[in-house]
Design a protein around this motif. Sequence first.
Motif, PDB file in Angstrom:
ATOM      1  N   THR A   1       0.844  -1.203   0.000  1.00 15.67           N
ATOM      2  CA  THR A   1       0.000   0.000   0.000  1.00 15.67           C
ATOM      3  C   THR A   1       0.878   1.252   0.000  1.00 15.67           C
ATOM      4  OG1 THR A   1      -1.591  -1.263   1.264  1.00 15.67           O
ATOM      5  CG2 THR A   1      -1.929   1.104   1.209  1.00 15.67           C
ATOM      6  N   VAL A   2       1.955   1.210   0.777  1.00 15.56           N
ATOM      7  CA  VAL A   2       2.870   2.365   0.806  1.00 15.56           C
ATOM      8  C   VAL A   2       3.389   2.611  -0.604  1.00 15.56           C
ATOM      9  CG1 VAL A   2       5.095   3.212   1.660  1.00 15.56           C
ATOM     10  CG2 VAL A   2       3.530   2.053   3.222  1.00 15.56           C
ATOM     11  N   LYS A   3       3.758   1.517  -1.278  1.00 14.65           N
ATOM     12  CA  LYS A   3       4.280   1.641  -2.641  1.00 14.65           C
ATOM     13  C   LYS A   3       3.250   2.317  -3.550  1.00 14.65           C
ATOM     14  CE  LYS A   3       3.923  -1.486  -5.815  1.00 14.65           C
ATOM     15  NZ  LYS A   3       4.015  -2.694  -6.624  1.00 14.65           N
ATOM     16  N   HIS A   4       1.994   1.859  -3.458  1.00 14.58           N
ATOM     17  CA  HIS A   4       0.958   2.429  -4.327  1.00 14.58           C
ATOM     18  C   HIS A   4       0.713   3.906  -4.007  1.00 14.58           C
ATOM     19  CE1 HIS A   4       0.028  -1.026  -6.668  1.00 14.58           C
ATOM     20  NE2 HIS A   4      -0.129  -1.771  -5.598  1.00 14.58           N
TER      21      HIS A   4
ATOM     22  N   ILE B   1       9.745  -2.382   2.401  1.00 12.69           N
ATOM     23  CA  ILE B   1       9.392  -1.064   1.859  1.00 12.69           C
ATOM     24  C   ILE B   1      10.413  -0.659   0.797  1.00 12.69           C
ATOM     25  CG2 ILE B   1       9.407   1.418   2.426  1.00 12.69           C
ATOM     26  CD1 ILE B   1       6.940   0.553   3.572  1.00 12.69           C
ATOM     27  N   TYR B   2      11.693  -0.776   1.123  1.00  9.16           N
ATOM     28  CA  TYR B   2      12.716  -0.344   0.175  1.00  9.16           C
ATOM     29  C   TYR B   2      12.713  -1.221  -1.077  1.00  9.16           C
ATOM     30  CZ  TYR B   2      14.385   3.064   3.520  1.00  9.16           C
ATOM     31  OH  TYR B   2      14.456   4.134   4.362  1.00  9.16           O
ATOM     32  N   ASP B   3      12.469  -2.522  -0.903  1.00  6.32           N
ATOM     33  CA  ASP B   3      12.384  -3.404  -2.082  1.00  6.32           C
ATOM     34  C   ASP B   3      11.269  -2.934  -3.004  1.00  6.32           C
ATOM     35  OD1 ASP B   3      14.409  -4.945  -1.297  1.00  6.32           O
ATOM     36  OD2 ASP B   3      13.216  -6.654  -0.598  1.00  6.32           O
TER      37      ASP B   3
ATOM     38  N   ARG C   1      12.056   0.524  -4.649  1.00  6.03           N
ATOM     39  CA  ARG C   1      13.075   0.446  -5.698  1.00  6.03           C
ATOM     40  C   ARG C   1      12.438   0.030  -7.020  1.00  6.03           C
ATOM     41  NH1 ARG C   1      17.125  -0.644  -2.021  1.00  6.03           N
ATOM     42  NH2 ARG C   1      16.296  -2.690  -1.547  1.00  6.03           N
ATOM     43  N   VAL C   2      11.616  -1.031  -6.944  1.00  3.10           N
ATOM     44  CA  VAL C   2      10.947  -1.523  -8.151  1.00  3.10           C
ATOM     45  C   VAL C   2      10.039  -0.441  -8.704  1.00  3.10           C
ATOM     46  CG1 VAL C   2       9.272  -3.215  -9.004  1.00  3.10           C
ATOM     47  CG2 VAL C   2      11.036  -3.926  -7.391  1.00  3.10           C
ATOM     48  N   ASN C   3       9.301   0.181  -7.770  1.00  6.41           N
ATOM     49  CA  ASN C   3       8.286   1.132  -8.176  1.00  6.41           C
ATOM     50  C   ASN C   3       8.855   2.389  -8.828  1.00  6.41           C
ATOM     51  OD1 ASN C   3       5.541   1.414  -8.199  1.00  6.41           O
ATOM     52  ND2 ASN C   3       5.684   3.057  -6.730  1.00  6.41           N
TER      53      ASN C   3
ATOM     54  N   ASP D   1       7.142  -9.835 -10.559  1.00  9.65           N
ATOM     55  CA  ASP D   1       6.807  -9.143  -9.303  1.00  9.65           C
ATOM     56  C   ASP D   1       5.319  -8.801  -9.255  1.00  9.65           C
ATOM     57  OD1 ASP D   1       9.458  -9.312  -8.679  1.00  9.65           O
ATOM     58  OD2 ASP D   1       9.937  -7.222  -9.134  1.00  9.65           O
ATOM     59  N   TRP D   2       4.785  -8.390 -10.408  1.00 11.34           N
ATOM     60  CA  TRP D   2       3.355  -8.045 -10.461  1.00 11.34           C
ATOM     61  C   TRP D   2       2.509  -9.278 -10.125  1.00 11.34           C
ATOM     62  CZ3 TRP D   2      -1.358  -9.219 -12.316  1.00 11.34           C
ATOM     63  CH2 TRP D   2      -2.329  -8.218 -12.343  1.00 11.34           C
TER      64      TRP D   2
END
Lengths: 594, 114
Positions: A132-135, A168-170, A173-175, A408-409
């Motif tokens: 969710t943080v990533k989004h 979170i960092y993983d 990074r992707v995002n 990953d998706w």
Amino acid sequence: MNEKNKTCLMAAYPDLYELYKDRISQHELVETNGFANIWINDRCLHSRYQPEVEAGRWVESLNIAENQDAISIIGLGLGYYLAPLQTKYPDKKLIIIEPDPEAFLAFLEVADATSALEDENIVFLVDKDPNTVKHLMEHYYKTGKISKVFFTQMPAYEHLHSQYIDLIYDQLRVNLKLTLANVATDLYFVNMWLFNVIQNIKNLSVDPDISCLSNRFEQKPVVIVSAGPSLEKQLPMLRDLQDKALIIAVGSAAAILDHHKIEAHIIMGLDGHPLEGNIFKSLKSSEPLFVYAHIIHHDAVAHYQGKKMWFVPTGEMRIPKMSEQLGIETPEIISGGSIAHTALAFAHWLKCDPIIMVGQDLAYTNSKLYASGATHETDGVNPSSHILEKDMYGEPIYTKAAFIHFRDWFEEYIAYLLNDIKIFNCTEGGLNIRGAQNRAFADVISEYCVERFDFKAKLAEAHHAGQLISESVFKDEIEKLKESLQDCKTLSEQRVKLLDKLLEDERYLSESYEAEFDHILELTEELEENLFYQIFLQHTGQIYQTWLSRTVQLEADKATEIGEKRRILLTGLANVYFEVDRYIAVSDEAMQLH
Amino acid sequence: MEQMKQQELFDDTLAYIEFLMTSIETLVNNYHTGVSRNVVNGTVEITKGLVMTCDALVATASLHAMEIDFQYVNEVLNELSAAMEKSDYLYLVDLLEYELHPLLIVWQNQLMPN
């Protein structure tokens, strides 16, 4: 909770207020040397002697560049660092990620959180999983709220929440890479997608949407066929599966099955590239139902002779707006970077169970990219640009960055949305997809694909029952849109011309600047109220435009002279207006073919 | 001869107290500035040094009038040991900065010739 904090929380974060209004922190709040502290896992979260000094030193140690406009911090604790951080960096946005809701409650109990809660430059993300943080971060990037972020974490959290921080960092990074890639993709494909969408809306009165398929294949096994090289060994088994599983072939796999004279029940496509048009144009069989999104290359829809249905992939805003105009609802399917992602979400939407994937190598199995029969010509493995990974059996295999994003998706979708459904990866080769059980295709067939079911008849029945938009209503709408497009054209041409004039010979330094600029804004306002603009152009190229505006704003902020500021902003604006003008020209070309 | 050795040991101890204080300052600073959050190794060395200092001060008692509060030193050492076991690095640096460092300053002041 402190009453003042409660009031501010209700106003600024109503969802958090609802969750926490009647709660108190489960953490033990202690006082050490006269300062509030939290006792967690047998230790204090802050210095037991001088928490303010500790926080101040930590803030001092942060070396944040001028062009970084936001600071993301994992951990809040009792918020001792907020004041020194805001003093040192008053203009930067703060994204505070607190993984521990009990710590956040403690903060609301003992600290004066009012100014932080009210501050529009601070956002609290409390108890959010890394995904969710990533989004949310992606959303902040896309909407131009942030552009360059400095990431850090409270020292005490490094030990307490190390796993969360790593995740979170993983994810970020992707995002981050994907977001930047999206800007480039948006810029490169935007005109092609726009042209396709406008061309393909012709079929809104001819093809039904996928709503009519709803609830017809519940609990039925589905096989999603992708075009990876491992598909070759599964082809004979697919041939015998006609009435035992719903077969969905995606993208190039449609051509491969067609080449091997194996009939899929559904073929799916959404790629806007002409190569995708070639796939569906050259199919010999017209038996499968073609499920497409309107951004697909227009040749695919125009030339496929069989039955067709459409859906809306997430992120596509034009078709829902057009549908709204026509008074219909649109079925949205979650989509990722690959059509196989959309097929997975589609199978999930159909409530099929189990979901079986084949040909999903996501890698160069035996140094090949596709199974035989694909229409695309592709290069083989290139060790200098491809990535060496391990396949599902632990053996080395070459893949590429895009495939790793695709994997990953899948993993994310399976972990967060497919936890109630059995999912098997029967590719028998290629990258491992976490969450999808690797099984031999033959075993899964003998276990789950046993009952006979007339999938073909069910699809035909659904297609027949599908609702269509009345031709006359559709024609009227197209006429209205054509007229409105002409207004769009005139308004856009006028504002581009005026802006060019303003930039010419440094007229932005003259006294008439404000009046001339106001005129441009009036034209913009009128353009943005235009029907065609609202349906087709408002969201076209939005990622690129937001990115461009943000970059221009940052550059303008650096300028000290008012004239220089104006020049930078007007040049940026001219780029955006020119882009819109280009979209209008593309739209005009596509509309003329209606 | 014996007295000369004692004086030499005492002088070395004074210099060593200075070294311990500098080590603590570096360790604490590295922790707070994020250079290194792993303070365990440094703390182990400092506690060993502290014990050696106490031994040396007892052995040179005839040259100074300072009374070591062993109960307090033991308490701090026990707390340091407990914090290390729990990997509570923040508390470790707190103890070093707010307990041990001030103690060493007091010792230094009492031991330094006027």
